[in-house]
Design a protein around this motif. Structure first.
Motif, PDB file in Angstrom:
ATOM      1  N   HIS A  22       0.856  -1.164   0.000  1.00  0.00           N
ATOM      2  CA  HIS A  22       0.000   0.000   0.000  1.00  0.00           C
ATOM      3  C   HIS A  22       0.897   1.220   0.000  1.00  0.00           C
ATOM      4  CE1 HIS A  22      -3.516   2.440   1.074  1.00  0.00           C
ATOM      5  NE2 HIS A  22      -4.155   1.462   0.516  1.00  0.00           N
ATOM      6  N   HIS A  23       1.015   1.830  -1.154  1.00  0.00           N
ATOM      7  CA  HIS A  23       1.888   2.997  -1.296  1.00  0.00           C
ATOM      8  C   HIS A  23       1.462   4.056  -0.278  1.00  0.00           C
ATOM      9  CE1 HIS A  23       3.966   6.388  -3.100  1.00  0.00           C
ATOM     10  NE2 HIS A  23       4.651   5.536  -3.818  1.00  0.00           N
ATOM     11  N   PRO A  24       2.398   4.652   0.427  1.00  0.00           N
ATOM     12  CA  PRO A  24       2.030   5.606   1.480  1.00  0.00           C
ATOM     13  C   PRO A  24       1.193   6.771   0.984  1.00  0.00           C
ATOM     14  CG  PRO A  24       4.389   5.668   1.011  1.00  0.00           C
ATOM     15  CD  PRO A  24       3.851   4.456   0.341  1.00  0.00           C
ATOM     16  N   PHE A  25       1.306   7.094  -0.300  1.00  0.00           N
ATOM     17  CA  PHE A  25       0.541   8.239  -0.780  1.00  0.00           C
ATOM     18  C   PHE A  25      -0.699   7.852  -1.572  1.00  0.00           C
ATOM     19  CE2 PHE A  25       3.289  11.113   1.065  1.00  0.00           C
ATOM     20  CZ  PHE A  25       4.606  10.891   0.712  1.00  0.00           C
ATOM     21  N   LEU A  26      -1.075   6.584  -1.525  1.00  0.00           N
ATOM     22  CA  LEU A  26      -2.304   6.169  -2.204  1.00  0.00           C
ATOM     23  C   LEU A  26      -3.483   6.497  -1.303  1.00  0.00           C
ATOM     24  CD1 LEU A  26      -3.848   4.707  -4.466  1.00  0.00           C
ATOM     25  CD2 LEU A  26      -3.501   2.591  -3.208  1.00  0.00           C
ATOM     26  N   GLN A  27      -4.408   7.322  -1.843  1.00  0.00           N
ATOM     27  CA  GLN A  27      -5.580   7.670  -1.039  1.00  0.00           C
ATOM     28  C   GLN A  27      -6.616   6.552  -1.103  1.00  0.00           C
ATOM     29  OE1 GLN A  27      -6.768  11.800  -1.922  1.00  0.00           O
ATOM     30  NE2 GLN A  27      -4.691  12.057  -2.675  1.00  0.00           N
ATOM     31  N   HIS A  28      -7.339   6.344   0.008  1.00  0.00           N
ATOM     32  CA  HIS A  28      -8.135   5.126   0.180  1.00  0.00           C
ATOM     33  C   HIS A  28      -9.283   4.971  -0.813  1.00  0.00           C
ATOM     34  CE1 HIS A  28     -10.927   7.891   2.076  1.00  0.00           C
ATOM     35  NE2 HIS A  28     -11.844   6.965   1.939  1.00  0.00           N
ATOM     36  N   HIS A  29      -9.749   6.098  -1.382  1.00  0.00           N
ATOM     37  CA  HIS A  29     -10.923   5.962  -2.244  1.00  0.00           C
ATOM     38  C   HIS A  29     -10.545   5.643  -3.681  1.00  0.00           C
ATOM     39  CE1 HIS A  29      -9.611  10.125  -2.204  1.00  0.00           C
ATOM     40  NE2 HIS A  29     -10.126  10.265  -3.400  1.00  0.00           N
ATOM     41  N   PHE A  30      -9.227   5.570  -3.951  1.00  0.00           N
ATOM     42  CA  PHE A  30      -8.788   5.181  -5.291  1.00  0.00           C
ATOM     43  C   PHE A  30      -8.395   3.714  -5.297  1.00  0.00           C
ATOM     44  CE2 PHE A  30      -9.126   9.048  -7.434  1.00  0.00           C
ATOM     45  CZ  PHE A  30      -8.587  10.087  -6.685  1.00  0.00           C
ATOM     46  N   GLU A  31      -8.581   3.083  -6.488  1.00  0.00           N
ATOM     47  CA  GLU A  31      -8.206   1.672  -6.623  1.00  0.00           C
ATOM     48  C   GLU A  31      -6.698   1.510  -6.540  1.00  0.00           C
ATOM     49  OE1 GLU A  31     -10.144  -1.197  -7.584  1.00  0.00           O
ATOM     50  OE2 GLU A  31     -11.825   0.020  -6.900  1.00  0.00           O
ATOM     51  N   ASP A  32      -5.986   2.340  -7.280  1.00  0.00           N
ATOM     52  CA  ASP A  32      -4.532   2.224  -7.319  1.00  0.00           C
ATOM     53  C   ASP A  32      -3.934   3.561  -7.726  1.00  0.00           C
ATOM     54  OD1 ASP A  32      -5.175   0.298 -10.248  1.00  0.00           O
ATOM     55  OD2 ASP A  32      -4.712   2.439 -10.181  1.00  0.00           O
ATOM     56  N   LEU A  33      -2.592   3.631  -7.721  1.00  0.00           N
ATOM     57  CA  LEU A  33      -1.905   4.890  -8.020  1.00  0.00           C
ATOM     58  C   LEU A  33      -2.207   5.384  -9.429  1.00  0.00           C
ATOM     59  CD1 LEU A  33       1.563   4.331  -6.362  1.00  0.00           C
ATOM     60  CD2 LEU A  33      -0.165   6.005  -5.721  1.00  0.00           C
ATOM     61  N   GLY A  34      -2.415   4.446 -10.350  1.00  0.00           N
ATOM     62  CA  GLY A  34      -2.693   4.869 -11.717  1.00  0.00           C
ATOM     63  C   GLY A  34      -3.970   5.684 -11.788  1.00  0.00           C
ATOM     64  N   GLN A  35      -5.015   5.193 -11.116  1.00  0.00           N
ATOM     65  CA  GLN A  35      -6.282   5.922 -11.119  1.00  0.00           C
ATOM     66  C   GLN A  35      -6.107   7.270 -10.421  1.00  0.00           C
ATOM     67  OE1 GLN A  35      -9.492   4.552  -8.615  1.00  0.00           O
ATOM     68  NE2 GLN A  35     -10.998   4.884 -10.215  1.00  0.00           N
ATOM     69  N   GLN A  36      -5.338   7.260  -9.326  1.00  0.00           N
ATOM     70  CA  GLN A  36      -5.117   8.497  -8.586  1.00  0.00           C
ATOM     71  C   GLN A  36      -4.377   9.506  -9.462  1.00  0.00           C
ATOM     72  OE1 GLN A  36      -3.958   8.196  -4.401  1.00  0.00           O
ATOM     73  NE2 GLN A  36      -2.294   9.626  -4.812  1.00  0.00           N
ATOM     74  N   HIS A  37      -3.354   9.046 -10.180  1.00  0.00           N
ATOM     75  CA  HIS A  37      -2.592   9.936 -11.063  1.00  0.00           C
ATOM     76  C   HIS A  37      -3.487  10.531 -12.141  1.00  0.00           C
ATOM     77  CE1 HIS A  37       0.805  11.292 -13.579  1.00  0.00           C
ATOM     78  NE2 HIS A  37       0.083  10.843 -14.583  1.00  0.00           N
ATOM     79  N   GLU A  38      -4.297   9.648 -12.760  1.00  0.00           N
ATOM     80  CA  GLU A  38      -5.175  10.143 -13.826  1.00  0.00           C
ATOM     81  C   GLU A  38      -6.179  11.146 -13.282  1.00  0.00           C
ATOM     82  OE1 GLU A  38      -4.992   6.054 -16.433  1.00  0.00           O
ATOM     83  OE2 GLU A  38      -6.837   6.629 -15.406  1.00  0.00           O
TER      84      GLU A  38
END
Lengths: 234, 110, 553
Positions: A22-38
């Motif tokens: 669990h990447h420390p900067f991944l926010q809980h409501h996103f599936e993964d970092l890719g979705q968060q980045h997009e």
């Protein structure tokens, strides 16, 4: 047994456990970092879009009055020192380069390069604002600040004085709003310098620097139009 | 205006990772510098009523360079293109319809 | 078609433990004031917009009291100017613009998409705080003497001559605009990037399409208002002539810039209403909306065309006649997509199994009243007629038919429709139906006479009028009293239902949509497992089958 996510449907064989880091900067409501980045990139683009309309509105009002008072606009532009404007333009474009290099560095997890580039961006940005402040001070001394302190009179063309004041209203409002955006950008840069030095950014997570870049480049684009429109009318 | 819908909900595992070559950024920088010098020179030459369109054209080219390469739009998904183009299009709507009034007023004050 | 009626919809419990939900997950004031949960933020907004609604309503009521008699005998004209100004500002900026998006949209949109929250939960909370700060400026203005320029702030009166708190008010409106922009941004990114697996664009509920269109309008229009207000504030503070003809400015330029936002703003106010109506029509006819794609694209068309018509507010202000003709033509066009929606909703009602619950009553009211409001807009868009009725009560009636007969009715429809989902309780149906009736009767009695007096010449924004208009004005005030009762009653019975209302299951209406696939009230993360969507929009049999299968699994 929960339903497979779309990602899992597209990539059979990847299970939830395979990348349970669990990447420390991944926010809980996103599936993964890719979705968060997009999501964050898209969000910043929408923000830039509304900024285009914000500045666009005042560019439009400027255009209307330039159409109505071409001589006054030209007279107003003559009060701007184009050499200072040119210097500032070079500084700002330079800061765009350093910002783009900072994003490049963050993407490659080059901690030191990223930090140095962000610091350079900040310094160049602050140079710009400082020079602007110097220009404002000069204008105020010449009695060109609009309103009750507007004491300037155009002796060659007194009938243009009111128009020159109107031009100066646009000059101060447009460059003032631009400078305000730069100061906000500078504040954000300080925060990102701290994060970059801490080593927060890498190929998996660099979107904060990228979106900072988008903001900074946008502010640069506004100046690319302001410079000829306010300094170079002859 | 229709925002063309995206393809299937793209849930990437890692961020899209296109890193442009370093030299490209410097090339764009020098192009921008060139454009700036050109703008200053052109403004000192009397081109009649072409001065303004020339200045604007150079500014638009510079802005396009920044957008495409510094802001990575050239490698961005279609949605980004839609957003950028729509914003300027909307600005265009504002300008065109606004000037439809100002250019057709026939009283002599302006 | 459908296999169940509303009353015997299967009790669908997606997971066993439904007692823990977003309301009782955490306790304490700070858990509300610092929440990132979109559902709690929606409730924060609901409380704030309701307070502002009643504040704006009080101003309206005071105006209607004055207008009982032809003489200006209750308030001075200066005070009356402040009343209509504050009524407009409060209702538009602090109620109508945020209400459906920030209350219903915030709560329902992520759940409808199968997401855990909006894309940017902290920005969502920031939106609310910005709204509160802007609203506080509004309250300060009200308390310290008000503002009298009209909600339109026309120059040079607002910049050079008004002796009231113009600067503070425009600052408050400017700040509130950012709340709107951030909400719109959040919605756009969420819709683009956080849809559940299987939820393709054309499977989306029509609510989402309309909210999407609303968000596009917000992003493109609101910044232009922001810059207009900045210029207004600059002129006001520095006493320069941006919009003052005495100093070389053009007051019509202000009007152009102001209405470039404010016309699309009316679509920001009506599109979410239409969003709610689509959902309620589908739910209470147990049918797929007729012409789904037409309704979906009509939302985008309204958003687009809505930007092209603003100068119809300036027809007699001094714009060129050629420009006026262009805008008049474009104004006629913008009615088309709205009409398409009305036709499609009506076609859905035809031969449907209509259920007369309260939301459906508000829906029917909306369809009729919005149509009248919209058609009178066409009257106003015709240059010749506009010369006659501009700035008269005809205009006032026109926009109230849309804003009140349209948007507010849709808001009430949505509140009642999603009440069981938000609170886990049913409201008392008969009291709600009575309120709906009072609202409908009160509304028409208030505003229909205004078409009549306006058409024969009664101007707006005056506290006195010619004596022959009195009868119709008295009827209008009487209607306003009934309307007020219709708005106060829900406060009472909805409040009552929180404690004593019948407990609701996950899908009390037997409707289609992801929000009905989770418990009432929903858990904090909305779903215990991210759902996969396999049904088309409003596909009743497929949805109910999928729910049963989930239950069995």
């Amino acid at each position: 047994m929960r339903n497979p996510t779309l990602h899992e449907l597209q990539h059979p064989g990847t299970s939830d456990d395979a990348h349970a880091h669990h990447h420390p900067f991944l926010q809980h409501h996103f599936e993964d970092l890719g979705q968060q980045h997009e999501a964050s990139t898209l969000g910043m683009w929408f923000f830039v879009a509304q900024e285009i309309l914000f500045f666009g509105g005042i560019f439009m009002a400027y255009s209307v009055y330039r159409h109505m008072y071409p001589e006054a606009w030209s007279a107003g532009a003559h009060h701007q020192n184009w050499k200072i404007g040119l210097f500032n333009t070079i500084v700002l474009i330079g800061s765009s380069l350093t910002m783009a290099l900072a994003v490049w560095g963050a993407q490659g997890a080059k901690r030191k390069l990223t930090t140095v580039m962000l610091v350079l961006t900040l310094l160049l940005g602050m140079t710009f604002v400082g020079v602007k402040g110097f220009e404002y001070r000069e204008h105020i001394h010449e009695g060109l600040f609009p309103g009750s302190h507007f004491t300037y009179v155009d002796h060659a063309h007194p009938e243009l004085t009111r128009g020159v004041e109107l031009f100066m209203v646009f000059y101060f409002t447009m460059t003032g709003l631009h400078a305000l955006h730069m100061i906000i950008g500078a504040g954000l840069l300080i925060w990102f310098i701290k994060r970059a030095w801490r080593g927060d950014f890498g190929p998996e997570y660099y979107s904060p620097v990228e979106i900072m870049g988008l903001y900074w480049h946008f502010v640069d684009i506004v100046w690319i139009f302001l410079f000829p429109l306010l300094y170079l009318i002859h | 205006m229709a925002h063309a819908p995206d393809h299937a909900d793209h849930v990437g595992h890692s961020p899209a990772h296109h890193q442009a070559p370093l030299g490209m950024y410097f090339a764009v920088f020098f192009a921008l510098m060139g454009g700036t010098i050109l703008t200053v020179i052109a403004s000192h030459v009397n081109l009649g009523h072409w001065n303004t369109p020339v200045a604007l054209a150079i500014a638009i080219i510079k802005a396009t360079l920044v957008i495409l390469w510094f802001m990575h739009v050239i490698h961005s998904p279609r949605m980004t293109w839609v957003i950028v183009i729509s914003s300027f299009l909307w600005l265009g709507v504002l300008f065109v319809l606004m000037f439809s009034d100002y250019l057709t007023r026939i009283w002599n004050i302006y | 078609m459908t296999s169940t009626t509303i009353d015997d919809a299967p009790f669908i419990e997606p997971s066993a433990t439904a007692k823990r939900n977003y309301l009782n997950d955490e306790y304490g004031v700070l858990s509300w004031l610092l929440t990132r949960d979109h559902k709690r933020i929606a409730i924060l907004y609901a409380i704030s917009v309701t307070i502002f609604f009643f504040v704006g309503g009080i101003f309206a009521f005071l105006m209607r009291l004055e207008l009982l008699t032809p003489e200006g005998d209750l308030f001075t004209s200066d005070t009356y100017n402040k009343l209509f100004t504050l009524h407009g500002i409060v209702m538009i900026f602090f109620f109508l613009i945020p209400a459906i998006p920030a209350v219903i949209g915030n709560f329902i949109l992520p759940i409808m998409l199968g997401a855990k929250d909006l894309a940017f939960p902290k920005i969502n909370l920031l939106s609310w705080y910005i709204y509160i700060i802007g609203g506080t400026f509004g309250v300060i203005v009200i308390i310290t003497g008000g503002v009298d320029t009209g909600w339109t702030f026309y120059t040079p009166f607002s910049t050079q001559y008004s002796n009231t708190h113009v600067f503070l008010t425009t600052l408050g409106a400017f700040i509130t605009g950012f709340s709107s922009i951030l909400t719109g941004l959040n919605f756009l990114v969420t819709i683009h990037r956080m849809r559940a697996p299987g939820l393709t664009w054309f499977r989306l509920p029509l609510f989402v399409w309309s909210i999407y269109a609303t968000s596009v309008v917000i992003m493109l229009a609101t910044p232009v208002l922001a810059i207009t207000l900045v210029l207004l504030m600059v002129e006001r503070v520095l006493h320069v002539g941006i919009f003052d003809p005495a100093l070389g400015g053009d007051p019509v330029l202000y009007q152009h810039m102001f209405w470039f936002y404010s016309h699309p703003a009316v679509y920001i106010m009506i599109l979410p209403g239409m969003a709610v109506i689509s959902e309620c029509v589908a739910a209470f006819t147990r049918k797929k909306i007729f012409g789904y794609k037409f309704v979906a694209f009509s939302s985008l068309a309204i958003a687009f065309l809505g930007f092209l018509v603003w100068a119809h507010h300036l027809f007699i202000a001094g714009i060129s006649i050629y420009s006026a003709m262009i805008f008049s033509f474009l104004t006629m066009l913008v009615a088309v997509p709205s009409a398409i929606k009305v036709f499609n909703w009506t076609a859905t009602l035809y031969k449907a199994s209509v259920s007369w619950q309260t939301p459906m009553l508000y829906v029917l009211g909306f369809i009729g009243l919005f149509t009248i409001g919209g058609v009178t807009g066409l009257f106003l868009g015709a240059l010749g007629i506009d010369v006659h009725v501009h700035d008269s009560y005809f205009v006032v009636a026109h926009f109230h038919y849309i804003m009140v007969g349209g948007t507010i009715m849709a808001y009430l429809a949505g509140i009642h429709y999603w009440w069981p989902k938000i609170t886990g309780r049913m409201y008392p149906e008969w009291w709600a139906r009575l309120s709906a009736l009072l609202v409908f009767v009160g509304f028409n009695l208030t505003f229909f006479p205004q078409f009549l007096v306006g058409y024969v010449g009664m101007p707006r924004r005056y506290h006195a009028y010619a004596p022959e208009f009195q009868v119709l004005n008295v009827l209008s005030t009487a209607g306003a009293t009934i309307l007020a009762a219709g708005y106060i009653l829900p406060m009472i019975y909805l409040g009552w239902s929180l404690k004593f209302g019948r407990k609701a299951g996950p899908n009390p209406w037997g409707a289609v949509g992801l929000e009905w696939a989770t418990s009432s009230p929903p858990p904090k993360e909305n779903f215990h497992e991210t759902p996969t969507v396999t049904w088309e929009a409003y596909d009743y049999p497929a949805f109910l089958k999928a729910m049963r299968e989930t239950q069995d699994a």
